[in-house]
Design a protein around this motif. Structure first.
Motif, short mmCIF file in Angstrom:
data_model
loop_
_atom_site.label_atom_id
_atom_site.label_comp_id
_atom_site.label_asym_id
_atom_site.label_seq_id
_atom_site.Cartn_x
_atom_site.Cartn_y
_atom_site.Cartn_z
N ALA A 143 0.85 -1.20 0.00
CA ALA A 143 0.00 0.00 0.00
C ALA A 143 0.88 1.24 0.00
N HIS A 144 0.77 2.01 -1.08
CA HIS A 144 1.47 3.29 -1.20
C HIS A 144 2.97 3.11 -0.92
N ARG A 145 3.54 2.07 -1.50
CA ARG A 145 4.93 1.72 -1.23
C ARG A 145 5.84 2.32 -2.29
N THR A 146 6.88 2.98 -1.84
CA THR A 146 7.88 3.51 -2.75
C THR A 146 8.88 2.41 -3.10
N ILE A 147 9.12 2.23 -4.39
CA ILE A 147 10.15 1.29 -4.84
C ILE A 147 11.08 2.03 -5.80
N THR A 148 12.35 1.67 -5.77
CA THR A 148 13.34 2.30 -6.61
C THR A 148 13.95 1.27 -7.55
N THR A 149 14.80 1.73 -8.44
CA THR A 149 15.44 0.82 -9.38
C THR A 149 16.42 -0.14 -8.69
N LYS A 150 16.72 0.10 -7.43
CA LYS A 150 17.60 -0.81 -6.68
C LYS A 150 16.82 -1.92 -5.99
N ASP A 151 15.50 -1.82 -5.94
CA ASP A 151 14.69 -2.78 -5.19
C ASP A 151 14.32 -3.98 -6.05
N ILE A 152 14.48 -5.17 -5.47
CA ILE A 152 14.07 -6.39 -6.15
C ILE A 152 13.19 -7.26 -5.25
N PHE A 153 12.75 -6.71 -4.11
CA PHE A 153 11.89 -7.49 -3.23
C PHE A 153 10.50 -7.71 -3.83
N THR A 154 10.20 -7.04 -4.92
CA THR A 154 8.89 -7.14 -5.56
C THR A 154 8.82 -8.24 -6.62
N VAL A 155 9.79 -9.14 -6.64
CA VAL A 155 9.72 -10.28 -7.57
C VAL A 155 9.03 -11.46 -6.91
N SER A 156 8.53 -12.37 -7.73
CA SER A 156 7.96 -13.65 -7.28
C SER A 156 6.75 -13.49 -6.37
N ASN A 157 5.90 -12.50 -6.66
CA ASN A 157 4.60 -12.41 -6.02
C ASN A 157 3.65 -13.37 -6.75
N GLU A 158 2.42 -13.49 -6.25
CA GLU A 158 1.45 -14.36 -6.92
C GLU A 158 0.06 -13.73 -6.83
N ILE A 159 -0.67 -13.79 -7.94
CA ILE A 159 -2.05 -13.32 -7.95
C ILE A 159 -2.94 -14.38 -7.30
N ILE A 160 -3.75 -13.98 -6.32
CA ILE A 160 -4.60 -14.94 -5.62
C ILE A 160 -6.07 -14.54 -5.64
N GLY A 161 -6.38 -13.41 -6.21
CA GLY A 161 -7.76 -12.95 -6.26
C GLY A 161 -7.94 -11.97 -7.39
N GLU A 162 -8.78 -10.97 -7.16
CA GLU A 162 -8.94 -9.90 -8.14
C GLU A 162 -7.81 -8.90 -7.92
N ALA A 163 -6.77 -9.06 -8.68
CA ALA A 163 -5.56 -8.25 -8.47
C ALA A 163 -5.72 -6.88 -9.11
N LEU A 164 -5.36 -5.87 -8.34
CA LEU A 164 -5.41 -4.50 -8.85
C LEU A 164 -4.09 -3.82 -8.52
N LEU A 165 -3.45 -3.30 -9.53
CA LEU A 165 -2.22 -2.54 -9.38
C LEU A 165 -2.50 -1.09 -9.67
N THR A 166 -2.07 -0.21 -8.76
CA THR A 166 -2.12 1.22 -9.01
C THR A 166 -0.70 1.76 -8.96
N VAL A 167 -0.28 2.32 -10.07
CA VAL A 167 1.01 3.01 -10.11
C VAL A 167 0.71 4.47 -9.83
N GLU A 168 0.98 4.89 -8.62
CA GLU A 168 0.64 6.25 -8.21
C GLU A 168 1.66 7.27 -8.72
N LYS A 169 2.86 6.79 -8.94
CA LYS A 169 3.94 7.65 -9.42
C LYS A 169 4.97 6.78 -10.12
N GLY A 170 5.51 7.27 -11.23
CA GLY A 170 6.59 6.56 -11.89
C GLY A 170 6.12 5.54 -12.90
#
Length: 207
Positions: free
Chosen positions: A163-190
């Motif tokens: 939720a409202h998480r800032t990620i940078t080009t150095k971050d890779i913790f956002t790999v290997s997630n899984e969709i389990i329901g009605e997935a919604l992505l909001t790119v608030e910036k960038g």
């Protein structure tokens, strides 16, 4: 107008989907012909098929032959052709894997020139997501997001929501997630690279 699927050389697992129009790209055109996938045309320098195969292609569909010595890739020329013919949704199938320089070139086309281009094969779907809201349909097991610039995202309907998480080009913790329901992505910036993928050993094919 339907979206168009450009079929490149590494497309052995592709089946016909009537929701798309098809353009064969170099060796991918031969694959389409052998698989009974109707093409509106084929384009490439066709250096990866024989003269006899090229003649058969020319008897089956419109063929646009490019010179072997040129300043653009066959995929690049195919994208330009699709845009000239009015297509706004363009999918490039079979342009991943194999030679690393070709894979990176296709990624560069998506990232720096044609932002709406989608790259796909039997195990991957890769697209760019700029600021906005996106409903994500589960195609493969894994979902990864990589920041292309400093970004703020919210994602729900996944194993690891943010939720409202800032990620940078150095971050890779956002790999290997899984969709389990009605997935919604909001790119608030960038902007982010959105990758759905599957282990190749599982043998998952494209829809």
């Amino acid at each position: 107008m339907k979206p168009v699927r450009l079929v490149a050389g590494r497309s052995e697992a592709l089946g016909y989907d009537a929701r798309f129009d098809y353009i064969g790209v170099d060796k991918g055109a031969w694959y389409c012909l052998c698989s009974g996938i109707p093409m509106i045309c084929a384009i490439g320098d066709f250096d990866s098929i024989s003269k006899e195969q090229l003649i058969k292609l020319q008897s089956a569909t419109e063929v646009i032959c490019l010179p072997k010595r040129k300043n653009e890739t066959d995929s690049e020329a195919a994208i330009a052709l699709a845009k000239d013919r009015g297509y706004e949704q363009i999918y490039l199938y079979g342009g991943l894997g194999g030679r690393m320089d070709h894979t990176l070139a296709n990624l560069y086309l998506m990232l720096y020139r044609d932002h709406t281009l989608v790259l796909e094969d039997a195990h991957h779907e890769i697209r760019m997501a700029k600021a906005g809201a996106y409903s994500l349909q589960k195609r493969f097991r894994y979902l990864s997001l990589l920041a292309l610039e400093d970004s703020v995202i919210t994602i729900s309907g996944v194993a690891y929501p943010l939720a409202h998480r800032t990620i940078t080009t150095k971050d890779i913790f956002t790999v290997s997630n899984e969709i389990i329901g009605e997935a919604l992505l909001t790119v608030e910036k960038g902007s982010v690279l959105l990758i759905q993928c599957e282990d190749e050993k599982n043998g998952i094919e494209s829809y």
